[in-house]
Design an enzyme around this catalytic site. Structure first.
Site, short mmCIF file in Angstrom:
data_model
loop_
_atom_site.label_atom_id
_atom_site.label_comp_id
_atom_site.label_asym_id
_atom_site.label_seq_id
_atom_site.Cartn_x
_atom_site.Cartn_y
_atom_site.Cartn_z
N SER A 1 -13.42 -4.67 -0.67
CA SER A 1 -14.33 -4.00 -1.60
C SER A 1 -15.78 -4.46 -1.42
O SER A 1 -16.43 -4.89 -2.37
CB SER A 1 -13.89 -4.25 -3.05
N PRO A 2 -16.30 -4.38 -0.19
CA PRO A 2 -17.64 -4.91 0.07
C PRO A 2 -18.77 -4.17 -0.65
O PRO A 2 -19.84 -4.74 -0.83
CB PRO A 2 -17.77 -4.79 1.59
N LEU A 3 -18.55 -2.92 -1.03
CA LEU A 3 -19.60 -2.19 -1.76
C LEU A 3 -19.51 -2.46 -3.26
O LEU A 3 -20.39 -2.05 -4.02
CB LEU A 3 -19.50 -0.69 -1.48
N GLY A 4 -18.44 -3.13 -3.68
CA GLY A 4 -18.30 -3.50 -5.08
C GLY A 4 -18.38 -2.32 -6.01
O GLY A 4 -17.86 -1.23 -5.73
N TYR B 1 0.83 -1.21 0.00
CA TYR B 1 0.00 0.00 0.00
C TYR B 1 0.87 1.26 0.00
O TYR B 1 1.85 1.36 0.74
CB TYR B 1 -0.94 0.03 1.20
N VAL C 1 -21.31 -0.98 -7.01
CA VAL C 1 -22.68 -0.44 -6.93
C VAL C 1 -22.70 1.07 -7.08
O VAL C 1 -23.57 1.63 -7.77
CB VAL C 1 -23.36 -0.86 -5.61
N PHE C 2 -21.74 1.77 -6.47
CA PHE C 2 -21.72 3.23 -6.52
C PHE C 2 -20.68 3.75 -7.51
O PHE C 2 -20.47 4.96 -7.62
CB PHE C 2 -21.46 3.80 -5.13
#
Length: 287
Positions: free
Chosen positions: A200-203, A46, A205-206
């Site tokens: 990346s749990p929200l993938g 990172y 979608v937004f």
């Protein structure tokens, strides 16, 4: 629980994102801990191998007690960087490299041990016996407490797990990337008592505007009032409903969104609502 229900992902804390100062990092760490997010997810790569050292300085400055938090790091990816003399991006899982990389993370994070060390991605050249020797040495020396993998398939977990215990597999899992639910990965994890974490749990979608994300937004929108929740809270609740007990790794540095994420742990989706959301994500009903 060894790790907090939600995990703070640090990938964007440094030069790959918000470029937080030492003071800002320390403030965000304290905010997380005060709101039950006590686990911090790192990888040596990172910030092109710089974020761990920045976090370590901020951790010392923060006043937090080491025993009150959990630190995760990952090793193995060798990328192009001013901090590495590489001619090609590759993976290195030799015994000496794993030990050296873990010790570098300890030095940078200014800590005596890692709660969890993960192999960042599977390599076609990894030798399970070499990995086992490295992990055994690190555990014996008290430098790591748990060992795990990231992005590993069931067969890859088998190859490693026959020689040592795997405590965690950190995988990509979201409404827009839920193949782990169908390809045996989460089944294997559950059967073998491995803790799943989801990056990346929200993938997407937004991020993306396509037929799939529009279906998802429509279905989530129809459920917002019922659960008095935002769309991102419903997504996290959908993930945490899975019986494998997935720990989402949230990448936000925004306090308001972190608070919303914590509140999502209290949402228990009804069975049919969970399947309505799955149907929206897949574009078809279950068989």
């Amino acid at each position: 629980m060894k790790y907090s229900r939600l995990i703070a992902g640090t990938m964007t804390w440094g030069s790959w994102g918000k470029q937080l100062s030492k003071t800002e990092m320390a403030d965000l760490m304290n905010f997380c801990v005060q709101n039950q997010i006590t686990t911090f997810d790192h990888a040596d790569i990172y910030g092109s191998y710089t974020t761990e050292a920045q976090f370590g300085k901020a951790l010392t400055y923060s006043g937090l007690q080491r025993e009150d938090i959990q630190l995760i790091s990952k090793c193995g990816i060798q990328d192009f960087s001013d901090n590495r003399n590489n001619t090609v991006k590759h993976y290195n899982y030799s015994k000496d490299y794993i030990i050296w990389s873990a010790e570098e993370s300890l030095k940078h994070l200014e800590t005596e041990y890692l709660d969890l060390l993960l192999l960042h991605r599977p390599s076609p050249l990894m030798v399970a016996e070499d990995i086992a020797e490295a992990i055994t040495t690190l555990k014996k020396d008290g430098k790591i407490r748990d060992f795990g993998v990231s992005n590993f398939t069931p067969s890859q977990m088998d190859m490693i797990g026959l020689r040592m215990d795997i405590d965690v597999n950190q995988i990509e899992f979201s409404l827009t990337q839920h193949s782990a639910m169908h390809n045996g990965t989460l089944d294997y994890i559950t059967t073998n008592g491995i803790k799943p974490m989801a990056w990346s749990p929200l993938g997407a979608v937004f991020k993306d505007d396509n037929e799939q994300t529009r279906r998802i937004h429509k279905q989530l929108g129809a459920l917002k009032a019922k659960y008095n929740a935002t769309e991102d809270q419903l997504i996290l609740a959908w993930i945490m409903k899975h019986p494998s007990h997935i720990h989402p790794v949230t990448g936000t540095t925004t306090k308001e969104r972190l608070k919303l994420a914590i509140e999502a742990t209290k949402i228990d989706l009804e069975l049919e609502d969970w399947f309505l959301i799955l149907e929206a994500a897949q574009g078809h009903s279950v068989p």
